[in-house]
Design a protein around this motif. Structure first.
Motif, PDB file in Angstrom:
ATOM      1  N   GLU A  45      48.762  24.391 -32.727  1.00 43.22           N
ATOM      2  CA  GLU A  45      50.205  24.275 -32.541  1.00 43.22           C
ATOM      3  C   GLU A  45      50.925  25.535 -33.020  1.00 43.22           C
ATOM      4  O   GLU A  45      51.849  26.021 -32.377  1.00 43.22           O
ATOM      5  N   GLU A  46      50.494  26.046 -34.146  1.00 37.54           N
ATOM      6  CA  GLU A  46      51.088  27.262 -34.679  1.00 37.54           C
ATOM      7  C   GLU A  46      50.794  28.448 -33.769  1.00 37.54           C
ATOM      8  O   GLU A  46      51.668  29.275 -33.502  1.00 37.54           O
ATOM      9  N   ALA A  47      49.583  28.513 -33.240  1.00 36.98           N
ATOM     10  CA  ALA A  47      49.213  29.589 -32.317  1.00 36.98           C
ATOM     11  C   ALA A  47      50.039  29.496 -31.032  1.00 36.98           C
ATOM     12  O   ALA A  47      50.479  30.527 -30.509  1.00 36.98           O
ATOM     13  N   GLU A  68      49.526  32.134 -16.756  1.00 41.37           N
ATOM     14  CA  GLU A  68      48.671  31.028 -16.314  1.00 41.37           C
ATOM     15  C   GLU A  68      47.822  30.480 -17.445  1.00 41.37           C
ATOM     16  O   GLU A  68      47.650  31.115 -18.477  1.00 41.37           O
ATOM     17  N   GLU A  69      47.303  29.285 -17.197  1.00 37.11           N
ATOM     18  CA  GLU A  69      46.376  28.653 -18.133  1.00 37.11           C
ATOM     19  C   GLU A  69      44.955  28.873 -17.637  1.00 37.11           C
ATOM     20  O   GLU A  69      44.727  29.074 -16.442  1.00 37.11           O
ATOM     21  N   PHE A  70      44.003  28.812 -18.548  1.00 39.26           N
ATOM     22  CA  PHE A  70      42.591  28.912 -18.193  1.00 39.26           C
ATOM     23  C   PHE A  70      41.803  28.028 -19.136  1.00 39.26           C
ATOM     24  O   PHE A  70      42.315  27.581 -20.163  1.00 39.26           O
ATOM     25  N   LEU A  71      40.564  27.743 -18.777  1.00 41.63           N
ATOM     26  CA  LEU A  71      39.680  26.947 -19.627  1.00 41.63           C
ATOM     27  C   LEU A  71      38.605  27.848 -20.209  1.00 41.63           C
ATOM     28  O   LEU A  71      38.045  28.686 -19.519  1.00 41.63           O
ATOM     29  N   ASP A  72      38.329  27.667 -21.503  1.00 41.49           N
ATOM     30  CA  ASP A  72      37.226  28.370 -22.158  1.00 41.49           C
ATOM     31  C   ASP A  72      36.567  27.418 -23.141  1.00 41.49           C
ATOM     32  O   ASP A  72      36.867  26.221 -23.149  1.00 41.49           O
ATOM     33  N   GLU A  73      35.690  27.928 -23.986  1.00 41.83           N
ATOM     34  CA  GLU A  73      34.973  27.065 -24.932  1.00 41.83           C
ATOM     35  C   GLU A  73      35.893  26.396 -25.950  1.00 41.83           C
ATOM     36  O   GLU A  73      35.532  25.410 -26.577  1.00 41.83           O
ATOM     37  N   ASN A  74      37.118  26.912 -26.109  1.00 43.32           N
ATOM     38  CA  ASN A  74      38.084  26.326 -27.035  1.00 43.32           C
ATOM     39  C   ASN A  74      39.039  25.354 -26.351  1.00 43.32           C
ATOM     40  O   ASN A  74      39.988  24.897 -26.953  1.00 43.32           O
ATOM     41  N   GLY A  75      38.803  25.069 -25.092  1.00 37.18           N
ATOM     42  CA  GLY A  75      39.711  24.205 -24.334  1.00 37.18           C
ATOM     43  C   GLY A  75      40.649  25.046 -23.490  1.00 37.18           C
ATOM     44  O   GLY A  75      40.263  26.080 -22.959  1.00 37.18           O
ATOM     45  N   LYS A  76      41.902  24.595 -23.391  1.00 33.18           N
ATOM     46  CA  LYS A  76      42.877  25.324 -22.588  1.00 33.18           C
ATOM     47  C   LYS A  76      43.384  26.551 -23.327  1.00 33.18           C
ATOM     48  O   LYS A  76      43.728  26.485 -24.501  1.00 33.18           O
ATOM     49  N   GLY A  77      43.443  27.643 -22.616  1.00 29.71           N
ATOM     50  CA  GLY A  77      44.036  28.863 -23.130  1.00 29.71           C
ATOM     51  C   GLY A  77      45.170  29.271 -22.214  1.00 29.71           C
ATOM     52  O   GLY A  77      45.385  28.669 -21.154  1.00 29.71           O
ATOM     53  N   CYS A  92      51.448  45.091 -20.711  1.00 26.47           N
ATOM     54  CA  CYS A  92      51.441  44.288 -21.928  1.00 26.47           C
ATOM     55  C   CYS A  92      50.754  42.969 -21.605  1.00 26.47           C
ATOM     56  O   CYS A  92      50.764  42.522 -20.466  1.00 26.47           O
ATOM     57  N   PHE A  93      50.119  42.353 -22.595  1.00 25.60           N
ATOM     58  CA  PHE A  93      49.587  40.999 -22.394  1.00 25.60           C
ATOM     59  C   PHE A  93      49.660  40.230 -23.701  1.00 25.60           C
ATOM     60  O   PHE A  93      49.696  40.797 -24.794  1.00 25.60           O
ATOM     61  N   VAL A  94      49.718  38.912 -23.562  1.00 22.65           N
ATOM     62  CA  VAL A  94      49.641  37.993 -24.697  1.00 22.65           C
ATOM     63  C   VAL A  94      48.683  36.888 -24.267  1.00 22.65           C
ATOM     64  O   VAL A  94      48.829  36.326 -23.187  1.00 22.65           O
ATOM     65  N   MET A  95      47.686  36.597 -25.112  1.00 22.77           N
ATOM     66  CA  MET A  95      46.684  35.589 -24.758  1.00 22.77           C
ATOM     67  C   MET A  95      46.482  34.614 -25.918  1.00 22.77           C
ATOM     68  O   MET A  95      46.432  35.017 -27.075  1.00 22.77           O
ATOM     69  N   LEU A  96      46.357  33.359 -25.566  1.00 26.05           N
ATOM     70  CA  LEU A  96      46.099  32.285 -26.525  1.00 26.05           C
ATOM     71  C   LEU A  96      44.730  31.709 -26.228  1.00 26.05           C
ATOM     72  O   LEU A  96      44.458  31.293 -25.104  1.00 26.05           O
ATOM     73  N   GLY A  98      42.365  28.935 -28.211  1.00 26.89           N
ATOM     74  CA  GLY A  98      42.230  28.059 -29.374  1.00 26.89           C
ATOM     75  C   GLY A  98      43.376  28.313 -30.343  1.00 26.89           C
ATOM     76  O   GLY A  98      44.537  28.199 -29.983  1.00 26.89           O
ATOM     77  N   ASN A  99      43.044  28.700 -31.565  1.00 27.34           N
ATOM     78  CA  ASN A  99      44.082  29.031 -32.544  1.00 27.34           C
ATOM     79  C   ASN A  99      44.183  30.549 -32.746  1.00 27.34           C
ATOM     80  O   ASN A  99      44.694  31.012 -33.744  1.00 27.34           O
ATOM     81  N   LYS A 100      43.723  31.301 -31.751  1.00 26.42           N
ATOM     82  CA  LYS A 100      43.726  32.765 -31.818  1.00 26.42           C
ATOM     83  C   LYS A 100      44.731  33.330 -30.816  1.00 26.42           C
ATOM     84  O   LYS A 100      44.805  32.875 -29.676  1.00 26.42           O
ATOM     85  N   ILE A 101      45.493  34.319 -31.254  1.00 27.51           N
ATOM     86  CA  ILE A 101      46.415  35.051 -30.390  1.00 27.51           C
ATOM     87  C   ILE A 101      45.937  36.493 -30.325  1.00 27.51           C
ATOM     88  O   ILE A 101      45.636  37.110 -31.350  1.00 27.51           O
ATOM     89  N   ILE A 102      45.881  37.030 -29.119  1.00 28.84           N
ATOM     90  CA  ILE A 102      45.543  38.433 -28.912  1.00 28.84           C
ATOM     91  C   ILE A 102      46.668  39.016 -28.076  1.00 28.84           C
ATOM     92  O   ILE A 102      47.071  38.410 -27.079  1.00 28.84           O
ATOM     93  N   TYR A 103      47.196  40.158 -28.496  1.00 29.62           N
ATOM     94  CA  TYR A 103      48.202  40.785 -27.659  1.00 29.62           C
ATOM     95  C   TYR A 103      48.175  42.294 -27.837  1.00 29.62           C
ATOM     96  O   TYR A 103      47.686  42.827 -28.819  1.00 29.62           O
ATOM     97  N   GLY A 104      48.696  42.955 -26.826  1.00 29.45           N
ATOM     98  CA  GLY A 104      48.824  44.405 -26.859  1.00 29.45           C
ATOM     99  C   GLY A 104      49.985  44.803 -25.975  1.00 29.45           C
ATOM    100  O   GLY A 104      50.247  44.162 -24.963  1.00 29.45           O
ATOM    101  N   ASN A 105      50.700  45.828 -26.368  1.00 31.04           N
ATOM    102  CA  ASN A 105      51.778  46.342 -25.532  1.00 31.04           C
ATOM    103  C   ASN A 105      51.662  47.861 -25.457  1.00 31.04           C
ATOM    104  O   ASN A 105      50.822  48.455 -26.119  1.00 31.04           O
ATOM    105  N   MET A 106      52.454  48.456 -24.607  1.00 31.75           N
ATOM    106  CA  MET A 106      52.419  49.903 -24.369  1.00 31.75           C
ATOM    107  C   MET A 106      51.020  50.333 -23.922  1.00 31.75           C
ATOM    108  O   MET A 106      50.519  51.378 -24.318  1.00 31.75           O
ATOM    109  N   ILE A 107      50.400  49.514 -23.081  1.00 38.02           N
ATOM    110  CA  ILE A 107      49.051  49.786 -22.591  1.00 38.02           C
ATOM    111  C   ILE A 107      49.156  50.585 -21.289  1.00 38.02           C
ATOM    112  O   ILE A 107      49.813  50.136 -20.352  1.00 38.02           O
ATOM    113  N   PRO A 108      48.518  51.743 -21.226  1.00 43.32           N
ATOM    114  CA  PRO A 108      48.532  52.505 -19.971  1.00 43.32           C
ATOM    115  C   PRO A 108      47.835  51.707 -18.863  1.00 43.32           C
ATOM    116  O   PRO A 108      46.851  51.022 -19.106  1.00 43.32           O
TER     117      PRO A 108
END
Length: 120
Positions: A45-47, A68-77, A92-96, A98-108
């Motif tokens: 929930e916090e993620a 969009e949503e996707f399925l992985d070993e942690n369920g819905k991402g 730029c991207f933001v990805m969820l 499980g309880n992990k967030i990955i993001y990056g901006n200013m990406i060539p």
């Protein structure tokens, strides 16, 4: 000492977007021309809250190309890919996951395997 400083930076960075969050572990992953920030949170929930806040924040400068949503070993991402409003060669991207967030901006353009995967 390096980990403590990094954790402090991440806590400050994320504290703008969610109240009472608890970062379990986090880090910055450096690639050739950009970095990704990775944060692990105490609950899904916090993620989700951080994911939504990050997308909203980046949408001020970037336009959402894919959300969009996707399925992985942690369920819905979730993933959101955004291109800079004035220069689409900056991405730029933001990805969820499980309880992990990955993001990056200013990406060539063309420099991020995650973005390439979802655009193709």
């Amino acid at each position: 000492m390096k980990k403590i400083i990094l954790l402090f930076i991440l806590m400050i960075n994320f504290s703008i977007f969610a109240e009472n969050q608890e970062i379990i572990e986090g880090g910055i992953v450096k690639y050739d021309n950009h970095s990704h920030v990775v944060g692990l949170f105490a609950s899904k929930e916090e993620a989700i809250q951080i994911f939504e806040a990050r997308v909203e924040y980046f949408a001020k400068e970037y336009k959402i190309i894919i959300s969009e949503e996707f399925l992985d070993e942690n369920g819905k991402g979730k993933i959101a890919i955004l291109f800079h409003k004035e220069n689409e060669d900056i991405q730029c991207f933001v990805m969820l996951e499980g309880n992990k967030i990955i993001y990056g901006n200013m990406i060539p353009s063309g420099d991020c395997a995650i973005i390439k995967k979802y655009l193709n």
